[in-house]
Design a protein around this motif. Structure first.
Motif, PDB file in Angstrom:
ATOM      1  N   ARG A  91       0.889  -1.146   0.006  1.00  0.00           N
ATOM      2  CA  ARG A  91       0.110  -0.087   0.045  1.00  0.00           C
ATOM      3  C   ARG A  91       0.677   1.153  -0.161  1.00  0.00           C
ATOM      4  O   ARG A  91       0.644   2.372  -0.641  1.00  0.00           O
ATOM      5  N   ILE A  92       1.839   1.110   0.799  1.00  0.00           N
ATOM      6  CA  ILE A  92       2.735   2.421   0.875  1.00  0.00           C
ATOM      7  C   ILE A  92       3.574   2.604  -0.284  1.00  0.00           C
ATOM      8  O   ILE A  92       3.779   3.757  -1.032  1.00  0.00           O
ATOM      9  N   ILE A  93       4.014   1.590  -1.055  1.00  0.00           N
ATOM     10  CA  ILE A  93       4.831   1.863  -2.306  1.00  0.00           C
ATOM     11  C   ILE A  93       3.646   1.969  -3.145  1.00  0.00           C
ATOM     12  O   ILE A  93       4.067   3.158  -4.314  1.00  0.00           O
ATOM     13  N   GLY A  94       2.603   1.650  -3.305  1.00  0.00           N
ATOM     14  CA  GLY A  94       1.628   2.177  -4.292  1.00  0.00           C
ATOM     15  C   GLY A  94       1.295   3.637  -4.172  1.00  0.00           C
ATOM     16  O   GLY A  94       1.098   3.968  -5.134  1.00  0.00           O
ATOM     17  N   LEU A  95       1.096   4.185  -2.982  1.00  0.00           N
ATOM     18  CA  LEU A  95       0.974   5.566  -2.834  1.00  0.00           C
ATOM     19  C   LEU A  95       2.130   6.226  -3.223  1.00  0.00           C
ATOM     20  O   LEU A  95       1.880   7.337  -3.667  1.00  0.00           O
ATOM     21  N   GLU A  96       3.279   5.681  -2.974  1.00  0.00           N
ATOM     22  CA  GLU A  96       4.414   6.470  -3.294  1.00  0.00           C
ATOM     23  C   GLU A  96       4.458   6.497  -4.716  1.00  0.00           C
ATOM     24  O   GLU A  96       5.188   7.333  -5.283  1.00  0.00           O
ATOM     25  N   LEU A  97       4.181   5.721  -5.484  1.00  0.00           N
ATOM     26  CA  LEU A  97       4.069   5.458  -7.090  1.00  0.00           C
ATOM     27  C   LEU A  97       2.892   6.311  -7.704  1.00  0.00           C
ATOM     28  O   LEU A  97       2.943   6.419  -8.720  1.00  0.00           O
ATOM     29  N   GLY A  98       2.032   7.089  -6.696  1.00  0.00           N
ATOM     30  CA  GLY A  98       0.894   7.782  -7.358  1.00  0.00           C
ATOM     31  C   GLY A  98      -0.441   7.543  -7.305  1.00  0.00           C
ATOM     32  O   GLY A  98      -1.235   8.123  -7.711  1.00  0.00           O
ATOM     33  N   ALA A  99      -0.699   6.193  -6.673  1.00  0.00           N
ATOM     34  CA  ALA A  99      -2.109   5.867  -6.552  1.00  0.00           C
ATOM     35  C   ALA A  99      -2.818   6.665  -5.274  1.00  0.00           C
ATOM     36  O   ALA A  99      -2.198   7.497  -4.634  1.00  0.00           O
ATOM     37  N   ASP A 100      -3.955   7.009  -5.718  1.00  0.00           N
ATOM     38  CA  ASP A 100      -4.832   7.752  -5.116  1.00  0.00           C
ATOM     39  C   ASP A 100      -5.514   7.360  -3.789  1.00  0.00           C
ATOM     40  O   ASP A 100      -5.512   8.062  -2.548  1.00  0.00           O
ATOM     41  N   ASP A 101      -5.943   5.946  -3.469  1.00  0.00           N
ATOM     42  CA  ASP A 101      -6.149   5.586  -2.601  1.00  0.00           C
ATOM     43  C   ASP A 101      -6.105   3.944  -2.638  1.00  0.00           C
ATOM     44  O   ASP A 101      -5.479   3.492  -3.394  1.00  0.00           O
ATOM     45  N   TYR A 102      -6.360   3.051  -1.471  1.00  0.00           N
ATOM     46  CA  TYR A 102      -6.307   1.761  -1.484  1.00  0.00           C
ATOM     47  C   TYR A 102      -7.532   1.154  -0.889  1.00  0.00           C
ATOM     48  O   TYR A 102      -8.212   1.934   0.078  1.00  0.00           O
ATOM     49  N   ILE A 103      -7.798  -0.209  -1.156  1.00  0.00           N
ATOM     50  CA  ILE A 103      -8.929  -0.839  -0.346  1.00  0.00           C
ATOM     51  C   ILE A 103      -8.441  -2.484  -0.337  1.00  0.00           C
ATOM     52  O   ILE A 103      -7.527  -2.789  -1.159  1.00  0.00           O
ATOM     53  N   THR A 104      -8.102  -3.071   1.042  1.00  0.00           N
ATOM     54  CA  THR A 104      -8.061  -4.105   1.122  1.00  0.00           C
ATOM     55  C   THR A 104      -8.929  -5.217   0.757  1.00  0.00           C
ATOM     56  O   THR A 104     -10.142  -5.062   0.764  1.00  0.00           O
TER      57      THR A 104
END
Length: 231
Positions: A91-104
């Motif tokens: 999740r952290i890597i994804g956000l650092e790569l520019g994702a706006d949000d996440y859901i598990t």
């Protein structure tokens, strides 16, 4: 009707989510590997551009994080990641790569719908809700074009994601003030701040890195209170 692309290799799950979303007013196309996600976005015509990408991290051919790395050269589409429960590093890597949000995963379709609506609303209308929309922008080295959603500092264009733009706009309109994390989460991410949710911190960290060539400490973290834009 919003139009989204869902990339996940679980065909049974995507069919269920597709039906649920379409029953709630969201048109949804599904693909089942990362390569298909990239090709679909590359081949999408301007007239049928997707409003949002829901992207599973674990996919064949090209994994979700690799898709995120390619995305800036393909599209500026906002992204919600689907991540395995407990995989905080993804999740952290994804956000650092520019994702706006996440859901598990496994995800509650109702929660996914709420996240989708929040991101689309933020992208279309900007996170500056009625609380901020009439506030003028103060004098600053930063220039934010709210119509074209472009960011410049000292005349140099800064590449920011949609979430980063909205976060920067909210901080700029309250420049010099300490803005609480709870307020920023509610008005920028469009959801209540949850314990252990580091999304906001990661977005701020990305902004800091982009602004630091122009200022040593552009956004201060005030312990126990929130963030303050000083640039």
């Amino acid at each position: 009707m919003p139009n989204i692309l869902l990339g996940d290799d679980d065909e049974e799950l995507t069919q269920l989510l597709q039906e649920y979303l379409q029953n709630h007013g969201i048109d949804c196309d599904c693909v089942h590997d990362g390569e298909a996600v990239v090709q679909r976005l590359k081949n999408t015509s301007p007239a049928s551009t997707y409003d949002l990408l829901v992207l599973d991290i674990m996919m064949p051919k090209i994994d979700g994080l690799s898709v995120l790395r390619q995305l800036p050269t393909i599209s500026d589409i906002p992204v919600i990641m689907l991540t395995a429960k407990g995989e905080e590093i993804d999740r952290i890597i994804g956000l650092e790569l520019g994702a706006d949000d996440y859901i598990t995963k496994p995800c509650n379709p109702r929660e996914l719908l709420a996240r989708i609506n929040a991101v689309i609303k933020r992208t279309r209308l900007s996170a500056s809700d009625s609380t901020l929309e009439h506030m003028p922008l103060p004098e600053s080295r930063l220039h934010l074009d709210q119509n074209q959603r472009l960011c410049q500092i000292d005349g140099t264009e800064l590449q920011v994601t949609g979430t980063e733009f909205d976060l920067l706009l909210a901080l700029l309109k309250q420049k010099g003030e300490v803005v609480s994390k709870a307020w920023l989460s509610e008005h920028v991410l469009q959801r209540e701040l949850q314990p252990f949710d580091r999304s906001l911190d990661v977005h701020v960290s990305r902004l800091r890195k982009k602004l630091q060539p122009f200022h040593d400490e552009p956004i201060k973290a005030i312990r126990g209170k929130g963030y303050q834009l000083v640039l």
